[in-house]
Design a protein around this motif. Structure first.
Motif, PDB file in Angstrom:
ATOM      1  N   PHE A  23      -4.816   0.657  13.568  1.00 42.38           N
ATOM      2  CA  PHE A  23      -5.197   1.299  12.317  1.00 42.38           C
ATOM      3  C   PHE A  23      -5.835   0.369  11.297  1.00 42.38           C
ATOM      4  N   GLY A  24      -5.896  -0.907  11.591  1.00 42.73           N
ATOM      5  CA  GLY A  24      -6.461  -1.858  10.638  1.00 42.73           C
ATOM      6  C   GLY A  24      -5.363  -2.515   9.829  1.00 42.73           C
ATOM      7  N   SER A  25      -5.760  -3.496   9.073  1.00 43.78           N
ATOM      8  CA  SER A  25      -4.817  -4.285   8.286  1.00 43.78           C
ATOM      9  C   SER A  25      -4.292  -3.507   7.092  1.00 43.78           C
ATOM     10  N   THR A  26      -3.053  -3.811   6.706  1.00 43.44           N
ATOM     11  CA  THR A  26      -2.458  -3.238   5.505  1.00 43.44           C
ATOM     12  C   THR A  26      -2.003  -4.397   4.624  1.00 43.44           C
ATOM     13  N   ALA A  27      -1.393  -4.084   3.513  1.00 44.06           N
ATOM     14  CA  ALA A  27      -0.894  -5.121   2.611  1.00 44.06           C
ATOM     15  C   ALA A  27       0.144  -5.976   3.335  1.00 44.06           C
ATOM     16  N   ALA A  28       0.190  -7.245   2.982  1.00 41.80           N
ATOM     17  CA  ALA A  28       1.127  -8.175   3.621  1.00 41.80           C
ATOM     18  C   ALA A  28       2.564  -7.698   3.463  1.00 41.80           C
TER      19      ALA A  28
END
Length: 89
Positions: A53-58
């Motif tokens: 789904f792609g990167s999210t917040a750390a």
């Protein structure tokens, strides 16, 4: 078939993949991963979601991974001695 949002066309068809099929043991390795993923979705999901789904917040990634570790230890607590090993202070 629907392509997940995080899947992008490589900039070059010569781009090196993240891993090779041989790195995970060929088709038998794929089968083992799929079986693990089906049995332990809550542990495997956070690991692969970044790629699906792609990167999210750390912070979100950290919470997801912590939840997966907690699930994995709970799922293995009865059968594996490493789960109940005392922590070192």
């Amino acid at each position: 078939m629907m392509v997940p949002k995080a899947v992008e066309t490589p900039p070059s068809m010569n781009e090196y993949p993240t891993f090779l099929l041989a790195d995970i043991g060929g088709l038998a390795g794929v089968k083992r991963w799929l079986e693990l993923r089906n049995v332990h979705k809550r542990a495997a999901g956070p690991i692969v979601n970044r790629y699906r789904f792609g990167s999210t917040a750390a912070e979100s990634q950290l919470l997801d991974i912590a939840s997966a570790i907690e699930y994995w230890t709970a799922a293995n607590r009865r059968n594996h001695p490493w789960v109940s090993m005392p922590t070192q202070s």
